[in-house]
Write a protein that holds these residues in place. Structure first.
Motif, PDB file in Angstrom:
ATOM      1  N   PHE A 256       0.833  -1.203   0.000  1.00  0.00           N
ATOM      2  CA  PHE A 256       0.000   0.000   0.000  1.00  0.00           C
ATOM      3  C   PHE A 256       0.869   1.255   0.000  1.00  0.00           C
ATOM      4  O   PHE A 256       0.581   2.232  -0.701  1.00  0.00           O
ATOM      5  CB  PHE A 256      -0.911  -0.004   1.219  1.00  0.00           C
ATOM      6  N   ALA A 257       1.941   1.221   0.777  1.00  0.00           N
ATOM      7  CA  ALA A 257       2.844   2.362   0.831  1.00  0.00           C
ATOM      8  C   ALA A 257       3.429   2.662  -0.550  1.00  0.00           C
ATOM      9  O   ALA A 257       3.558   3.822  -0.952  1.00  0.00           O
ATOM     10  CB  ALA A 257       3.969   2.113   1.838  1.00  0.00           C
ATOM     11  N   GLY A 258       3.774   1.597  -1.291  1.00  0.00           N
ATOM     12  CA  GLY A 258       4.303   1.795  -2.637  1.00  0.00           C
ATOM     13  C   GLY A 258       3.258   2.334  -3.593  1.00  0.00           C
ATOM     14  O   GLY A 258       3.527   3.262  -4.375  1.00  0.00           O
ATOM     15  N   LEU A 259       2.033   1.796  -3.523  1.00  0.00           N
ATOM     16  CA  LEU A 259       0.968   2.241  -4.410  1.00  0.00           C
ATOM     17  C   LEU A 259       0.566   3.681  -4.126  1.00  0.00           C
ATOM     18  O   LEU A 259       0.189   4.426  -5.036  1.00  0.00           O
ATOM     19  CB  LEU A 259      -0.258   1.334  -4.258  1.00  0.00           C
ATOM     20  N   ALA A 260       0.666   4.085  -2.856  1.00  0.00           N
ATOM     21  CA  ALA A 260       0.196   5.410  -2.469  1.00  0.00           C
ATOM     22  C   ALA A 260       0.983   6.524  -3.142  1.00  0.00           C
ATOM     23  O   ALA A 260       0.461   7.629  -3.325  1.00  0.00           O
ATOM     24  CB  ALA A 260       0.271   5.564  -0.954  1.00  0.00           C
ATOM     25  N   PHE A 261       2.213   6.249  -3.505  1.00  0.00           N
ATOM     26  CA  PHE A 261       3.044   7.288  -4.096  1.00  0.00           C
ATOM     27  C   PHE A 261       3.094   7.212  -5.622  1.00  0.00           C
ATOM     28  O   PHE A 261       3.802   7.975  -6.260  1.00  0.00           O
ATOM     29  CB  PHE A 261       4.464   7.215  -3.520  1.00  0.00           C
ATOM     30  N   ILE A 302      -9.410   2.076   0.220  1.00  0.00           N
ATOM     31  CA  ILE A 302     -10.791   2.494   0.450  1.00  0.00           C
ATOM     32  C   ILE A 302     -10.902   3.346   1.713  1.00  0.00           C
ATOM     33  O   ILE A 302     -11.472   4.430   1.707  1.00  0.00           O
ATOM     34  CB  ILE A 302     -11.717   1.264   0.548  1.00  0.00           C
ATOM     35  N   THR A 303     -10.325   2.856   2.821  1.00  0.00           N
ATOM     36  CA  THR A 303     -10.468   3.561   4.089  1.00  0.00           C
ATOM     37  C   THR A 303      -9.690   4.869   4.125  1.00  0.00           C
ATOM     38  O   THR A 303     -10.044   5.792   4.856  1.00  0.00           O
ATOM     39  CB  THR A 303     -10.002   2.681   5.261  1.00  0.00           C
ATOM     40  N   SER A 304      -8.626   4.971   3.334  1.00  0.00           N
ATOM     41  CA  SER A 304      -7.786   6.164   3.384  1.00  0.00           C
ATOM     42  C   SER A 304      -8.244   7.266   2.439  1.00  0.00           C
ATOM     43  O   SER A 304      -7.924   8.433   2.653  1.00  0.00           O
ATOM     44  CB  SER A 304      -6.327   5.808   3.051  1.00  0.00           C
ATOM     45  N   GLY A 311      -7.883  13.825  -0.782  1.00  0.00           N
ATOM     46  CA  GLY A 311      -7.555  12.646  -1.569  1.00  0.00           C
ATOM     47  C   GLY A 311      -6.078  12.315  -1.540  1.00  0.00           C
ATOM     48  O   GLY A 311      -5.628  11.437  -2.272  1.00  0.00           O
ATOM     49  N   VAL A 312      -5.296  13.006  -0.694  1.00  0.00           N
ATOM     50  CA  VAL A 312      -3.852  12.802  -0.633  1.00  0.00           C
ATOM     51  C   VAL A 312      -3.509  11.844   0.500  1.00  0.00           C
ATOM     52  O   VAL A 312      -3.971  12.012   1.626  1.00  0.00           O
ATOM     53  CB  VAL A 312      -3.121  14.146  -0.419  1.00  0.00           C
ATOM     54  N   VAL A 313      -2.711  10.836   0.190  1.00  0.00           N
ATOM     55  CA  VAL A 313      -2.234   9.894   1.194  1.00  0.00           C
ATOM     56  C   VAL A 313      -0.823  10.310   1.581  1.00  0.00           C
ATOM     57  O   VAL A 313       0.088  10.293   0.756  1.00  0.00           O
ATOM     58  CB  VAL A 313      -2.244   8.451   0.655  1.00  0.00           C
ATOM     59  N   THR A 314      -0.629  10.704   2.829  1.00  0.00           N
ATOM     60  CA  THR A 314       0.661  11.211   3.279  1.00  0.00           C
ATOM     61  C   THR A 314       1.536  10.104   3.835  1.00  0.00           C
ATOM     62  O   THR A 314       1.058   9.015   4.162  1.00  0.00           O
ATOM     63  CB  THR A 314       0.461  12.280   4.356  1.00  0.00           C
ATOM     64  N   THR A 315       2.839  10.413   3.974  1.00  0.00           N
ATOM     65  CA  THR A 315       3.767   9.463   4.579  1.00  0.00           C
ATOM     66  C   THR A 315       3.359   9.154   6.010  1.00  0.00           C
ATOM     67  O   THR A 315       3.443   7.998   6.459  1.00  0.00           O
ATOM     68  CB  THR A 315       5.191  10.037   4.556  1.00  0.00           C
ATOM     69  N   ALA A 316       2.906  10.178   6.735  1.00  0.00           N
ATOM     70  CA  ALA A 316       2.475   9.969   8.120  1.00  0.00           C
ATOM     71  C   ALA A 316       1.311   8.984   8.187  1.00  0.00           C
ATOM     72  O   ALA A 316       1.280   8.102   9.064  1.00  0.00           O
ATOM     73  CB  ALA A 316       2.072  11.309   8.746  1.00  0.00           C
ATOM     74  N   LEU A 319       2.593   5.407   7.620  1.00  0.00           N
ATOM     75  CA  LEU A 319       3.269   4.888   8.804  1.00  0.00           C
ATOM     76  C   LEU A 319       2.272   4.536   9.906  1.00  0.00           C
ATOM     77  O   LEU A 319       2.430   3.529  10.600  1.00  0.00           O
ATOM     78  CB  LEU A 319       4.283   5.918   9.311  1.00  0.00           C
ATOM     79  N   GLU A 320       1.235   5.355  10.041  1.00  0.00           N
ATOM     80  CA  GLU A 320       0.199   5.062  11.030  1.00  0.00           C
ATOM     81  C   GLU A 320      -0.469   3.727  10.735  1.00  0.00           C
ATOM     82  O   GLU A 320      -0.685   2.907  11.638  1.00  0.00           O
ATOM     83  CB  GLU A 320      -0.848   6.170  11.037  1.00  0.00           C
ATOM     84  N   ARG A 321      -0.802   3.511   9.472  1.00  0.00           N
ATOM     85  CA  ARG A 321      -1.477   2.263   9.103  1.00  0.00           C
ATOM     86  C   ARG A 321      -0.571   1.050   9.336  1.00  0.00           C
ATOM     87  O   ARG A 321      -1.031  -0.007   9.772  1.00  0.00           O
ATOM     88  CB  ARG A 321      -1.907   2.308   7.633  1.00  0.00           C
ATOM     89  N   VAL A 322       0.705   1.200   9.040  1.00  0.00           N
ATOM     90  CA  VAL A 322       1.640   0.092   9.251  1.00  0.00           C
ATOM     91  C   VAL A 322       1.746  -0.220  10.735  1.00  0.00           C
ATOM     92  O   VAL A 322       1.719  -1.396  11.148  1.00  0.00           O
ATOM     93  CB  VAL A 322       3.022   0.433   8.657  1.00  0.00           C
TER      94      VAL A 322
END
Length: 346
Positions: A256-261, A302-304, A311-316, A319-322
């Motif tokens: 997910f972290a990879g897809l988010a960026f 979906i949840t993010s 609509g922006v998924v941040t690094t923070a 990390l929170e999700r992980v």
């Protein structure tokens, strides 16, 4: 033993592509439809209704037509409860524990089988997250969220009905192999042990989030723990399967972290979510660890982003999700200690 289980594939008890196709279409259609209408965030809210179709995969086509509306209604009730209590974080945290325990008791009592009570709790948490109060007003109107969710449930059910009609015309089930649900819920020793584990994870996961992290994140910690518990009873099964789920969930959070960026265009999102859902359903009965590698980014997307203002998924956020995933999965795996050594392996 558990290391080998991470890379081994069990034989599928039956062809999985029909269920995988239903699940993928139930995800693809609402996201694609609302994206075409210019409302992709509404499509993501509707997509969570697609979880309806993955229940009672063991049932005959006629049984699925009767049971799935009840599953969909139960999911909608959980979503409505989450939307109602969203403005009050403390009440939402208590509701999270109650929904986890009650939905699990009913799920285990009626012997619904995989995927377990996880998604009832997930849609409750998603509703509290999407319709939360920020800056004195709701992020998303609760009625809009519930309407979108209900649309997703309806689309998933219609897809299941079409599939049931086609499958019934092609192959009629053997009457001797038909499994029936009990008329009233009842918990045997295995189910009671699973319910105790759910209560432990729900209470501890919520408390840890409320006291040490963030009340709003409690639902994901608890859901990660429920993904570990599943429907398998027995101490050995709990730890072997628990480790599978732990590794799969954490690796999936990394995916997910990879897809988010990645700059994923909006029009590609229905194909991405539908594809992830298809792969999950193909793998889930053969290697659950690998299935969670794909279901984790699916759910996190979906949840993010459903209803997000930016609509922006941040690094923070990643990390929170992980962290939440790791804590919840560890709680779920450790809760296997409640099973006695002599317990049957499920």
């Amino acid at each position: 033993m558990w290391v080998r289980s991470l890379v081994s594939f069990a034989p599928a008890p039956a062809p999985r592509w029909p269920m995988a196709l239903q699940a993928a279409l139930s995800m693809f259609v609402p996201v694609g439809l609302f994206t075409l209408l210019g409302h992709p965030s509404v499509g993501l809210m509707a997509a969570s209704g697609a979880f309806t179709v993955i229940y009672v995969a063991w049932a005959t086509p006629a049984q699925r037509i009767r049971i799935l509306p009840v599953i969909g209604l139960a999911l909608l009730v959980c979503a409505a409860l989450g939307a109602v209590v969203a403005p009050w974080p403390a009440v939402a945290a208590i509701g999270l524990v109650v929904v986890a325990i009650v939905s699990s008791a009913l799920h285990y009592g009626y012997r619904l089988g995989p995927p377990g009570p996880l998604f009832f709790v997930l849609v409750y948490g998603l509703a509290t997250h999407v319709t939360a109060v920020v800056g004195g007003k709701r992020v998303v109107d609760p009625l809009l969220f519930l309407a979108a969710f209900a649309a997703g449930v309806a689309i998933a059910y219609l897809i299941a009905v079409v599939a049931a009609v086609i499958m019934h015309s092609v192959r009629r089930p053997d009457p001797d192999s038909v499994r029936r649900l009990p008329r009233t819920p009842s918990l045997d020793a295995d189910s009671r042990a699973l319910l105790v584990r759910v209560a432990i994870v729900a209470v501890l996961g919520t408390l840890l989030s409320v006291l040490l992290v963030d009340t709003a994140r409690a639902y994901w910690t608890v859901c990660a723990g429920l993904a570990v518990i599943g429907v398998n009873a027995g101490r050995r099964a709990a730890f072997v399967r628990g480790n599978q789920r732990l590794v799969g969930t954490v690796v999936g959070a990394g995916l997910f972290a990879g897809l988010a960026f990645l700059p994923i265009p909006v029009w590609l999102l229905p194909f991405l979510l539908g594809g992830l859902q298809y792969v999950v359903e193909i793998l889930v009965v053969r290697n659950y660890a690998l299935a969670l590698v794909f279901i984790t980014p699916l759910v996190l997307i979906i949840t993010s982003t459903a209803g997000a203002a930016s609509g922006v998924v941040t690094t923070a956020l990643i990390l929170e999700r992980v962290v939440d995933t790791l804590v919840g999965a560890l709680l779920g795996a450790a809760s296997g200690i409640v099973h006695p050594r002599r317990a049957r392996v499920g």
